[in-house]
Design a protein around this motif. Structure first.
Motif, PDB file in Angstrom:
ATOM      1  N   LEU A  65      10.699   7.059  -6.630  1.00 21.40           N
ATOM      2  CA  LEU A  65      11.196   8.950  -6.566  1.00 21.40           C
ATOM      3  C   LEU A  65      10.817   8.855  -5.004  1.00 21.40           C
ATOM      4  CD1 LEU A  65      11.412  10.190  -9.808  1.00 21.40           C
ATOM      5  CD2 LEU A  65      13.145   9.566  -8.297  1.00 21.40           C
ATOM      6  N   GLY A  66      10.080   9.559  -4.322  1.00 23.60           N
ATOM      7  CA  GLY A  66      10.059  10.555  -3.698  1.00 23.60           C
ATOM      8  C   GLY A  66       9.800   9.346  -1.604  1.00 23.60           C
ATOM      9  N   PHE A  67       9.775   7.508  -2.127  1.00 24.95           N
ATOM     10  CA  PHE A  67      10.013   6.558  -1.409  1.00 24.95           C
ATOM     11  C   PHE A  67      11.613   6.401  -1.223  1.00 24.95           C
ATOM     12  CE2 PHE A  67       5.839   6.513  -0.983  1.00 24.95           C
ATOM     13  CZ  PHE A  67       5.498   6.838   0.065  1.00 24.95           C
ATOM     14  N   ASP A  68      12.443   6.888  -2.291  1.00 24.43           N
ATOM     15  CA  ASP A  68      13.763   5.828  -2.986  1.00 24.43           C
ATOM     16  C   ASP A  68      14.984   7.310  -1.670  1.00 24.43           C
ATOM     17  OD1 ASP A  68      16.599   6.307  -4.115  1.00 24.43           O
ATOM     18  OD2 ASP A  68      15.506   5.174  -5.334  1.00 24.43           O
ATOM     19  N   GLU A  69      15.819   6.047  -0.859  1.00 27.37           N
ATOM     20  CA  GLU A  69      16.806   6.634  -0.335  1.00 27.37           C
ATOM     21  C   GLU A  69      17.628   7.332  -0.783  1.00 27.37           C
ATOM     22  OE1 GLU A  69      16.751   6.044   3.178  1.00 27.37           O
ATOM     23  OE2 GLU A  69      14.555   4.740   2.814  1.00 27.37           O
ATOM     24  N   GLY A  70      17.831   7.536  -2.086  1.00 26.58           N
ATOM     25  CA  GLY A  70      18.694   8.619  -2.475  1.00 26.58           C
ATOM     26  C   GLY A  70      17.426  10.005  -2.399  1.00 26.58           C
ATOM     27  N   VAL A  97       1.064  -1.113  -0.401  1.00 17.77           N
ATOM     28  CA  VAL A  97      -0.386   0.007  -0.288  1.00 17.77           C
ATOM     29  C   VAL A  97       1.035   1.254   0.161  1.00 17.77           C
ATOM     30  CG1 VAL A  97      -1.872   1.168   1.664  1.00 17.77           C
ATOM     31  CG2 VAL A  97      -1.935  -1.280   1.296  1.00 17.77           C
ATOM     32  N   ARG A  98       0.551   2.154  -1.167  1.00 16.72           N
ATOM     33  CA  ARG A  98       1.476   3.566  -1.041  1.00 16.72           C
ATOM     34  C   ARG A  98       0.486   4.475  -0.926  1.00 16.72           C
ATOM     35  NH1 ARG A  98       7.427   2.885  -4.380  1.00 16.72           N
ATOM     36  NH2 ARG A  98       5.388   2.897  -6.176  1.00 16.72           N
ATOM     37  N   ILE A  99       1.011   5.550  -0.262  1.00 14.16           N
ATOM     38  CA  ILE A  99      -0.553   7.214  -0.014  1.00 14.16           C
ATOM     39  C   ILE A  99       0.409   8.261  -0.228  1.00 14.16           C
ATOM     40  CG2 ILE A  99      -1.701   7.335   1.017  1.00 14.16           C
ATOM     41  CD1 ILE A  99      -3.006   5.061   2.683  1.00 14.16           C
ATOM     42  N   ALA A 128      -2.487  -4.179   7.929  1.00 13.61           N
ATOM     43  CA  ALA A 128      -1.703  -4.151   7.013  1.00 13.61           C
ATOM     44  C   ALA A 128      -0.534  -4.712   7.431  1.00 13.61           C
ATOM     45  CB  ALA A 128      -1.938  -3.663   6.152  1.00 13.61           C
ATOM     46  N   SER A 129       0.084  -4.248   8.312  1.00 10.65           N
ATOM     47  CA  SER A 129       1.038  -4.719   8.083  1.00 10.65           C
ATOM     48  C   SER A 129       2.019  -5.469   9.519  1.00 10.65           C
ATOM     49  CB  SER A 129       2.132  -3.402   8.901  1.00 10.65           C
ATOM     50  OG  SER A 129       3.146  -2.727   9.889  1.00 10.65           O
ATOM     51  N   GLN A 130       1.291  -5.832   9.558  1.00 13.60           N
ATOM     52  CA  GLN A 130       1.290  -6.889  11.044  1.00 13.60           C
ATOM     53  C   GLN A 130       0.872  -8.069   9.585  1.00 13.60           C
ATOM     54  OE1 GLN A 130      -2.312  -6.328  14.093  1.00 13.60           O
ATOM     55  NE2 GLN A 130      -1.205  -5.633  15.633  1.00 13.60           N
ATOM     56  N   ALA A 131      -0.004  -7.758   9.239  1.00 13.30           N
ATOM     57  CA  ALA A 131      -0.206  -9.397   8.107  1.00 13.30           C
ATOM     58  C   ALA A 131       0.678  -9.218   6.809  1.00 13.30           C
ATOM     59  CB  ALA A 131      -2.154  -8.944   6.955  1.00 13.30           C
ATOM     60  N   GLY A 132       1.792  -8.478   6.840  1.00 10.49           N
ATOM     61  CA  GLY A 132       2.791  -8.543   6.024  1.00 10.49           C
ATOM     62  C   GLY A 132       3.237  -7.673   5.077  1.00 10.49           C
ATOM     63  N   VAL A 133       2.124  -6.752   4.764  1.00 10.92           N
ATOM     64  CA  VAL A 133       2.143  -5.952   3.679  1.00 10.92           C
ATOM     65  C   VAL A 133       2.763  -4.702   4.603  1.00 10.92           C
ATOM     66  CG1 VAL A 133       0.932  -4.400   2.669  1.00 10.92           C
ATOM     67  CG2 VAL A 133      -0.498  -6.303   3.657  1.00 10.92           C
ATOM     68  N   ASP A 134       3.630  -3.899   3.296  1.00  8.33           N
ATOM     69  CA  ASP A 134       4.785  -3.110   3.046  1.00  8.33           C
ATOM     70  C   ASP A 134       3.971  -2.052   3.078  1.00  8.33           C
ATOM     71  OD1 ASP A 134       7.518  -4.420   3.726  1.00  8.33           O
ATOM     72  OD2 ASP A 134       7.392  -4.792   1.596  1.00  8.33           O
ATOM     73  N   VAL A 135       3.949  -1.089   3.670  1.00  6.99           N
ATOM     74  CA  VAL A 135       3.077   0.420   3.850  1.00  6.99           C
ATOM     75  C   VAL A 135       3.950   1.676   3.567  1.00  6.99           C
ATOM     76  CG1 VAL A 135       1.144   1.399   4.527  1.00  6.99           C
ATOM     77  CG2 VAL A 135       1.302  -0.723   4.850  1.00  6.99           C
ATOM     78  N   GLN A 136       3.937   2.336   2.842  1.00  8.88           N
ATOM     79  CA  GLN A 136       5.096   3.350   2.234  1.00  8.88           C
ATOM     80  C   GLN A 136       3.577   4.629   2.473  1.00  8.88           C
ATOM     81  OE1 GLN A 136       6.678   2.415  -1.215  1.00  8.88           O
ATOM     82  NE2 GLN A 136       8.421   1.853  -0.256  1.00  8.88           N
ATOM     83  N   LEU A 137       4.216   5.403   3.261  1.00  5.75           N
ATOM     84  CA  LEU A 137       3.175   7.121   3.245  1.00  5.75           C
ATOM     85  C   LEU A 137       4.227   8.067   2.937  1.00  5.75           C
ATOM     86  CD1 LEU A 137       1.076   5.591   6.622  1.00  5.75           C
ATOM     87  CD2 LEU A 137       0.722   5.560   4.306  1.00  5.75           C
ATOM     88  N   VAL A 191       6.797   6.258   6.753  1.00  9.70           N
ATOM     89  CA  VAL A 191       6.031   7.862   6.702  1.00  9.70           C
ATOM     90  C   VAL A 191       6.986   8.550   6.466  1.00  9.70           C
ATOM     91  CG1 VAL A 191       4.625   8.994   7.966  1.00  9.70           C
ATOM     92  CG2 VAL A 191       4.863   7.385   8.408  1.00  9.70           C
ATOM     93  N   ARG A 192       7.316   8.828   4.979  1.00 11.23           N
ATOM     94  CA  ARG A 192       8.165  10.025   4.460  1.00 11.23           C
ATOM     95  C   ARG A 192       7.392  11.604   4.549  1.00 11.23           C
ATOM     96  NH1 ARG A 192      12.488   9.114   0.224  1.00 11.23           N
ATOM     97  NH2 ARG A 192      13.939   8.842   2.399  1.00 11.23           N
ATOM     98  N   SER A 193       8.213  12.541   4.257  1.00  9.17           N
ATOM     99  CA  SER A 193       7.444  14.109   4.051  1.00  9.17           C
ATOM    100  C   SER A 193       8.904  14.828   3.459  1.00  9.17           C
ATOM    101  CB  SER A 193       7.152  14.846   5.759  1.00  9.17           C
ATOM    102  OG  SER A 193       6.945  15.788   5.248  1.00  9.17           O
ATOM    103  N   ILE A 194       7.823  15.313   1.992  1.00  8.50           N
ATOM    104  CA  ILE A 194       8.655  16.290   0.970  1.00  8.50           C
ATOM    105  C   ILE A 194       8.262  17.868   1.396  1.00  8.50           C
ATOM    106  CG2 ILE A 194       9.781  16.451  -0.895  1.00  8.50           C
ATOM    107  CD1 ILE A 194       9.463  13.482  -1.191  1.00  8.50           C
ATOM    108  N   LEU A 195       8.998  18.615   1.769  1.00  4.82           N
ATOM    109  CA  LEU A 195       8.951  20.007   1.607  1.00  4.82           C
ATOM    110  C   LEU A 195       9.623  20.388   0.617  1.00  4.82           C
ATOM    111  CD1 LEU A 195       7.468  19.365   4.562  1.00  4.82           C
ATOM    112  CD2 LEU A 195       6.920  21.566   5.012  1.00  4.82           C
TER     113      LEU A 195
END
Length: 750
Positions: free
Chosen positions: A701-706, A591-593, A610-619, A640-644
């Motif tokens: 791109l938003g969730f990339d570590e770079g 799940v990505r939101i 969902a996380s407990q069930a094994g779903v990767d969640v990116q917010l 959870v990430r934030s971009i400004l």
């Protein structure tokens, strides 16, 4: 249809709690503290932490009582991230000044709405424990403490960093005593000709009661003495908001307007001795209270309420830290504020005026200029070689503002519809728009040309009420059918429907977006929009507009959109739970939101499960987030990430699944109570593999570590990641997208 009494659809596996009456039980004062769910009941029904698990983590299906971060404190953390941009020496100097101004105006609105709403509920006994478990008094105490620290940090950054850097760059904001003789002389003349005539000193004595202090006005508190009697008097002078906050003394030298007034106080009180003067500023409750069930005419009721807004109770008193204690006591007593509501700060107060400094023509001190390009599928339209309707018939068009031009896409769509003789009708929602809106002008042209034009104007859009009333009147006078939506609900969705006569019959063209129909903010806000003539979307929008303008019930009739408050929460929760089932079955699940705010407990609990069930969640959350990521046994699979940055990340994207089964949606709604229960919101599902891949790449791109971003920990603290292990700057997402879009625009024109 009395939408206020429409029960919220609850997922079968949702968290316990009396949710059905949320809309009908809303507080009448209209503020955003929507805690109609009894948090005490929710907390009591929530499973307790499991003994022996790290940090009290719960087993799958069990959710600890302390799983929510406080939304008010999370908002302050968001504004702290704005402040961190102002503190960043790598951000261009005038942009740092603008971020200081944005921080100040953000905090003003927070006190006017959020703090004011909480105080009102506490005063009336309606406030309940927050979902975070904090009592209202605890929330207020922590908000006051953290806001006080941030305001001091904000002032320090201006005084110790931005102000000296501006001086080094030749932009000097000085005090009166620092002005040169010729500068003071020119300001004497300016005061005489342009400032003195608009000033009104207001004395306080038995014949003159303490004057009303309007919200956010900057004021001088003056103590004068009558030399004949020795009696001291208090007087107040309002700094005129119609004049520039920072007055130009010479080419690149400015002085606060209050300094100019202070230097001429003797002219305002002739014959009196001016003993002292100090600046102060009051923030008031400026939310609105309109009972729509009882209002015979919503437009007139709102106009009356706007007049009352000016007289809301004070919620914050800002004073110069050098203020005389006796004078401060006088202000507190007359304004009715407590010690906790007083915020002493170094001058100058009210740094929202730095917007004018940031607007100075010094391009070398700003972000590099960026001109949005025309979307590759609309280049022929811009060149007038094809109509926009012909291009839409060739396939759906997905635009991303500000990288794709609003003027040559969404604005062109409405303008061509208004001018096209084959267009029979236009239906559109307007939540916020610009002061000289070409969208409104096009709708007026369409009505005057004899087309059927329906415009849903949301006149309750906070702090834009006056402007929207003006547009509503103007559109009505031009012959447009203007409606204001459903009782008890704001219409926040961004949708336009065009009905066109073609050779094979009527065809419906649609725009659905995540942002307002505002050409100005479209250059500053990041948003998505879809242009389509898909039959399902056209039918869905027809049903939606019939619901908004008439008495049609739209429940269950939508095929490619989700609509709040009818089906959006349940639809999102259902899709999250489908991913949880896939994970339990050993299938890929994700799940990505991307949203502005994530507060809704039902959605957050679904993500926890969902996380407990094994779903990767990116917010990807720009502002408020009440979810705790990284809690063992609860949310260790949630990031959870934030971009400004230079653009305000405003789009809302939802992606469920991986690969061929992935569903991708976007729309107008944040995951908040007000959006899911008290607003008409829409999400539309993307069906083009190309468009799904485009949004998938953006989320990658938003969730990339770079990519530079802030990351949230389980305690509610945000940690900025702007450089790699070698100290090199990480990718700036917005700079990257500007480069990619410009390259694509050049390629499309070649």
């Amino acid at each position: 249809m009395n939408a206020r009494r429409t029960p919220r659809q609850q997922p079968a596996t949702g968290p316990p709690g009396p949710r059905e009456a949320l809309v009908s039980a809303r507080p009448r004062d209209g503020t955003m503290w929507f805690m109609s769910v009894e948090p005490e009941a929710r907390a009591a029904a929530s499973p307790a932490p499991v003994p022996g698990r790290p940090d009290g983590a719960a087993a799958e299906g069990q959710l600890p009582a302390d799983r929510f971060l406080d939304r008010e404190l999370s908002w302050l953390r968001f504004n702290q991230r704005v402040l961190e941009l102002a503190e960043d020496p790598n951000v261009p100097l005038l942009e740092r000044a603008r971020f200081l101004a944005i921080f100040a105006s953000n905090l003003d609105e927070f006190f006017m709405v959020r703090v004011a709403g909480l105080k009102r509920r506490m005063a009336t006994g309606l406030a309940v424990r927050a979902a975070s478990g904090l009592q209202p008094r605890q929330v207020l105490e922590r908000v006051s403490e953290q806001a006080r620290d941030l305001m001091r940090r904000h002032s320090d950054d201006y005084r110790d960093s931005v102000h000296p850097a501006l001086c080094d760059a030749g932009i000097e904001i000085v005090r009166w005593a620092d002005l040169k003789d010729d500068e003071q002389e020119s300001l004497h003349e300016l005061f005489r000709d342009r400032i003195f005539p608009v000033l009104t000193p207001l004395a306080v004595d038995p014949a003159h009661p303490f004057p009303y202090i309007s919200g956010l006005s900057l004021n001088l508190a003056v103590i004068v003495r009558n030399p004949n009697t020795g009696t001291e008097h208090f007087a107040r002078i309002k700094v005129p908001p119609v004049l520039q906050r920072f007055t130009r003394a010479s080419a690149q030298r400015f002085v606060p307007l209050e300094d100019v007034i202070s230097a001429h106080l003797q002219q305002l009180f002739p014959g009196m001795q001016v003993l002292q003067h100090h600046m102060f500023r009051v923030t008031r409750n400026e939310d609105l209270e309109v009972d729509e069930d009882e209002a015979e005419n919503l437009l007139q009721a709102l106009e009356r309420e706007l007049m009352r807004r000016r007289f809301g109770p004070p919620v914050r008193l800002e004073v110069e830290e050098t203020i005389d204690p006796h004078l401060l006591d006088l202000l507190k007593g007359e304004l009715g504020v407590e010690d906790d509501d007083v915020f002493p700060l170094p001058g100058p107060l009210d740094l929202t005026g730095l917007h004018a400094i940031a607007d100075l023509d010094r391009p070398e001190l700003k972000f590099p200029p960026f001109v949005p390009g025309t979307h590759r599928d609309l280049v022929d339209v811009e060149a007038r070689e094809a109509s926009i309707f012909a291009k839409i018939r060739q396939g759906e068009i997905l635009v991303q503002h500000p990288y794709d031009s609003f003027a040559t896409s969404v604005q062109a769509f409405i303008e061509q519809a208004a001018a096209d003789p084959r267009v029979l009708a236009i239906k559109q929602t307007l939540y916020r728009t610009s002061g000289d809106s070409p969208i409104v002008d096009a709708l007026i042209d369409a009505a005057e040309a004899g087309k059927q034009v329906l415009v849903l104007v949301e006149i309750k859009a906070r702090f834009d009420e006056s402007a929207n009333i003006k547009w509503a009147r103007k559109l009505e006078q031009a012959g447009c059918h203007v409606v204001y939506g459903l009782v008890g609900l704001k219409t926040h969705c961004k949708a336009a429907l065009v009905i066109r006569e073609e050779k094979d019959g009527l065809r419906r063209y649609v725009h659905m977006g995540t942002g307002n129909y505002n050409p100005k903010t479209a250059r500053l806000y990041e948003d998505f929009g879809l242009l389509t003539c898909d039959e399902e979307v056209g039918a869905d929008l027809t049903n939606l507009f019939n619901t908004l303008s008439g008495f049609a019930l739209g429940t269950g009739r939508y095929k490619r959109i989700l609509v709040a408050p009818e089906s959006m929460r349940s639809g999102i929760v259902e899709r999250i739970e489908q991913q949880a089932e896939a994970a339990r079955a050993g299938q890929p699940a994700r799940v990505r939101i991307k949203v502005n705010s994530l507060v809704d407990e039902a959605v957050i609990d679904a993500l926890y499960r969902a996380s407990q069930a094994g779903v990767d969640v990116q917010l990807w959350v720009r502002g408020i987030c009440a979810l705790r990521p990284g809690v063992p046994g609860l949310s260790e699979r949630i990031q959870v990430r934030s971009i400004l940055g230079r653009f305000l990340e405003h789009s809302r994207l939802f992606q469920f699944g991986v690969g061929a089964t992935c569903e991708t949606w976007f729309g107008s709604a944040d995951m908040m109570h007000r959006n899911l229960d008290r607003r008409i919101e829409t999400l539309v599902r993307l069906t083009s593999p190309e468009h799904v891949a485009e949004l998938d790449a953006l989320l990658d791109l938003g969730f990339d570590e770079g990519t530079a971003a802030w990351e949230l920990d389980a305690d509610g603290e945000w940690h900025r990641r702007a450089t790699d292990g070698q100290g090199q700057p990480l990718r700036d997402l917005q700079d990257h997208l500007m480069t990619v879009k410009q390259r694509g625009a050049r390629s499309a024109r070649a």
